[in-house]
Motif scaffolding. Structure first.
Motif, PDB file in Angstrom:
ATOM      1  N   VAL A  56     -15.410 -23.998  22.150  1.00 41.06           N
ATOM      2  CA  VAL A  56     -14.054 -24.051  21.949  1.00 41.06           C
ATOM      3  C   VAL A  56     -13.506 -25.345  21.122  1.00 41.06           C
ATOM      4  O   VAL A  56     -12.653 -25.429  20.521  1.00 41.06           O
ATOM      5  CB  VAL A  56     -13.243 -23.886  23.442  1.00 41.06           C
ATOM      6  CG1 VAL A  56     -11.797 -24.236  23.219  1.00 41.06           C
ATOM      7  CG2 VAL A  56     -13.502 -22.697  23.901  1.00 41.06           C
ATOM      8  N   GLY A  57     -14.158 -26.452  21.734  1.00 41.72           N
ATOM      9  CA  GLY A  57     -14.055 -27.615  20.899  1.00 41.72           C
ATOM     10  C   GLY A  57     -14.341 -27.535  19.375  1.00 41.72           C
ATOM     11  O   GLY A  57     -13.373 -28.315  18.549  1.00 41.72           O
ATOM     12  N   TYR A  58     -15.200 -26.713  18.777  1.00 39.10           N
ATOM     13  CA  TYR A  58     -15.365 -26.581  17.375  1.00 39.10           C
ATOM     14  C   TYR A  58     -13.986 -25.739  16.725  1.00 39.10           C
ATOM     15  O   TYR A  58     -13.676 -26.352  15.732  1.00 39.10           O
ATOM     16  CB  TYR A  58     -16.561 -25.900  17.013  1.00 39.10           C
ATOM     17  CG  TYR A  58     -16.720 -25.646  15.582  1.00 39.10           C
ATOM     18  CD1 TYR A  58     -17.088 -26.613  15.005  1.00 39.10           C
ATOM     19  CD2 TYR A  58     -16.468 -24.591  15.003  1.00 39.10           C
ATOM     20  CE1 TYR A  58     -17.010 -26.791  13.549  1.00 39.10           C
ATOM     21  CE2 TYR A  58     -16.399 -24.443  13.468  1.00 39.10           C
ATOM     22  CZ  TYR A  58     -16.651 -25.433  12.891  1.00 39.10           C
ATOM     23  OH  TYR A  58     -16.822 -25.471  11.305  1.00 39.10           O
ATOM     24  N   GLY A  62     -12.786 -28.627  14.722  1.00 38.68           N
ATOM     25  CA  GLY A  62     -13.558 -28.566  13.514  1.00 38.68           C
ATOM     26  C   GLY A  62     -14.115 -29.891  13.247  1.00 38.68           C
ATOM     27  O   GLY A  62     -14.300 -30.888  13.879  1.00 38.68           O
ATOM     28  N   GLY A  63     -14.437 -29.941  11.951  1.00 41.05           N
ATOM     29  CA  GLY A  63     -15.167 -31.163  11.272  1.00 41.05           C
ATOM     30  C   GLY A  63     -16.358 -31.440  11.691  1.00 41.05           C
ATOM     31  O   GLY A  63     -17.113 -30.774  12.232  1.00 41.05           O
ATOM     32  N   ALA A  97     -23.732 -25.772  21.566  1.00 42.83           N
ATOM     33  CA  ALA A  97     -22.457 -25.009  21.387  1.00 42.83           C
ATOM     34  C   ALA A  97     -21.841 -25.126  20.108  1.00 42.83           C
ATOM     35  O   ALA A  97     -21.434 -24.253  19.214  1.00 42.83           O
ATOM     36  CB  ALA A  97     -21.981 -24.587  22.653  1.00 42.83           C
ATOM     37  N   TRP A  98     -21.265 -26.453  19.956  1.00 43.20           N
ATOM     38  CA  TRP A  98     -20.794 -26.961  18.802  1.00 43.20           C
ATOM     39  C   TRP A  98     -21.382 -26.504  17.603  1.00 43.20           C
ATOM     40  O   TRP A  98     -20.771 -25.919  16.529  1.00 43.20           O
ATOM     41  CB  TRP A  98     -20.501 -28.247  18.787  1.00 43.20           C
ATOM     42  CG  TRP A  98     -19.757 -28.867  17.546  1.00 43.20           C
ATOM     43  CD1 TRP A  98     -20.068 -29.063  16.246  1.00 43.20           C
ATOM     44  CD2 TRP A  98     -18.327 -29.432  17.475  1.00 43.20           C
ATOM     45  NE1 TRP A  98     -19.449 -29.765  15.437  1.00 43.20           N
ATOM     46  CE2 TRP A  98     -18.050 -29.853  16.248  1.00 43.20           C
ATOM     47  CE3 TRP A  98     -17.305 -29.476  18.336  1.00 43.20           C
ATOM     48  CZ2 TRP A  98     -16.989 -30.332  15.914  1.00 43.20           C
ATOM     49  CZ3 TRP A  98     -16.242 -30.080  18.281  1.00 43.20           C
ATOM     50  CH2 TRP A  98     -16.047 -30.539  16.721  1.00 43.20           C
ATOM     51  N   GLU A  99     -22.597 -26.885  17.437  1.00 44.75           N
ATOM     52  CA  GLU A  99     -23.360 -26.670  16.120  1.00 44.75           C
ATOM     53  C   GLU A  99     -23.531 -25.119  15.884  1.00 44.75           C
ATOM     54  O   GLU A  99     -23.662 -24.591  14.733  1.00 44.75           O
ATOM     55  CB  GLU A  99     -24.661 -27.483  16.148  1.00 44.75           C
ATOM     56  CG  GLU A  99     -24.546 -28.818  16.278  1.00 44.75           C
ATOM     57  CD  GLU A  99     -25.680 -29.392  16.304  1.00 44.75           C
ATOM     58  OE1 GLU A  99     -26.924 -29.008  16.561  1.00 44.75           O
ATOM     59  OE2 GLU A  99     -25.729 -30.796  16.247  1.00 44.75           O
ATOM     60  N   PRO A 110     -17.903 -18.461   4.199  1.00 45.00           N
ATOM     61  CA  PRO A 110     -18.817 -19.485   3.338  1.00 45.00           C
ATOM     62  C   PRO A 110     -17.718 -20.707   2.887  1.00 45.00           C
ATOM     63  O   PRO A 110     -18.430 -21.696   2.556  1.00 45.00           O
ATOM     64  CB  PRO A 110     -19.384 -18.671   2.244  1.00 45.00           C
ATOM     65  CG  PRO A 110     -19.419 -17.411   2.549  1.00 45.00           C
ATOM     66  CD  PRO A 110     -18.226 -17.294   3.505  1.00 45.00           C
ATOM     67  N   ALA A 111     -16.618 -20.189   2.413  1.00 43.25           N
ATOM     68  CA  ALA A 111     -15.865 -21.206   1.933  1.00 43.25           C
ATOM     69  C   ALA A 111     -14.957 -22.256   3.199  1.00 43.25           C
ATOM     70  O   ALA A 111     -14.952 -23.479   3.026  1.00 43.25           O
ATOM     71  CB  ALA A 111     -14.268 -20.701   1.548  1.00 43.25           C
ATOM     72  N   HIS A 112     -15.545 -21.767   4.404  1.00 43.53           N
ATOM     73  CA  HIS A 112     -15.183 -22.695   5.551  1.00 43.53           C
ATOM     74  C   HIS A 112     -15.825 -24.230   5.630  1.00 43.53           C
ATOM     75  O   HIS A 112     -15.272 -24.983   6.229  1.00 43.53           O
ATOM     76  CB  HIS A 112     -15.391 -21.894   6.873  1.00 43.53           C
ATOM     77  CG  HIS A 112     -15.129 -22.755   8.044  1.00 43.53           C
ATOM     78  ND1 HIS A 112     -13.721 -22.944   8.729  1.00 43.53           N
ATOM     79  CD2 HIS A 112     -15.837 -23.356   9.082  1.00 43.53           C
ATOM     80  CE1 HIS A 112     -13.731 -23.492   9.869  1.00 43.53           C
ATOM     81  NE2 HIS A 112     -14.942 -23.815  10.006  1.00 43.53           N
TER      82      HIS A 112
END
Length: 114
Positions: A56-58, A62-63, A97-99, A110-112
């Motif tokens: 959820v943190g991702y 993001g980033g 989980a983030w990764e 892919p543009a993300h």
């Protein structure tokens, strides 16, 4: 599964919806014992809140993980409940989980990652 909710006093962004939290939960439930940070005697219920913080943190921040880690620990403190994980164990689980969520997001769009 716990949900993250930002307090009114926080400067945290409103959580985004994770594409498929049930898929994430199913994955981690099936694999948590094979992770390098797994500690014998802990159950999935100990790890579930940390995984939730990570994926959820991702979606929320993001980033780069390092830029969000402080906020992730604040979220962990709010939702960890009766988890027996140490802060280091929790960090390893939410990083994993983030990764995973980051890889899944890049694969879906892919543009993300650009």
């Amino acid at each position: 599964m716990p949900h993250l909710v930002a307090d009114e006093d926080d400067d945290l962004p409103t959580p985004c919806i994770v594409a498929d939290p049930q898929r994430q939960d199913d994955y981690w439930r099936a694999t948590y014992r094979r992770e390098r940070y797994f500690r014998a005697g802990c159950e999935y219920e100990d790890y579930a809140p940390a995984y939730c913080v990570g994926y959820v943190g991702y979606a929320q921040y993001g980033g780069e993980y390092e830029q969000a880690e402080r906020s992730l620990f604040a979220n962990w403190e709010r939702i960890k409940g009766a988890s027996r994980l140490t802060p280091q164990e929790a960090r390893a689980a939410f990083r994993a989980a983030w990764e995973r969520e980051a890889r899944d997001s890049r694969a879906a769009d892919p543009a993300h990652g650009r």
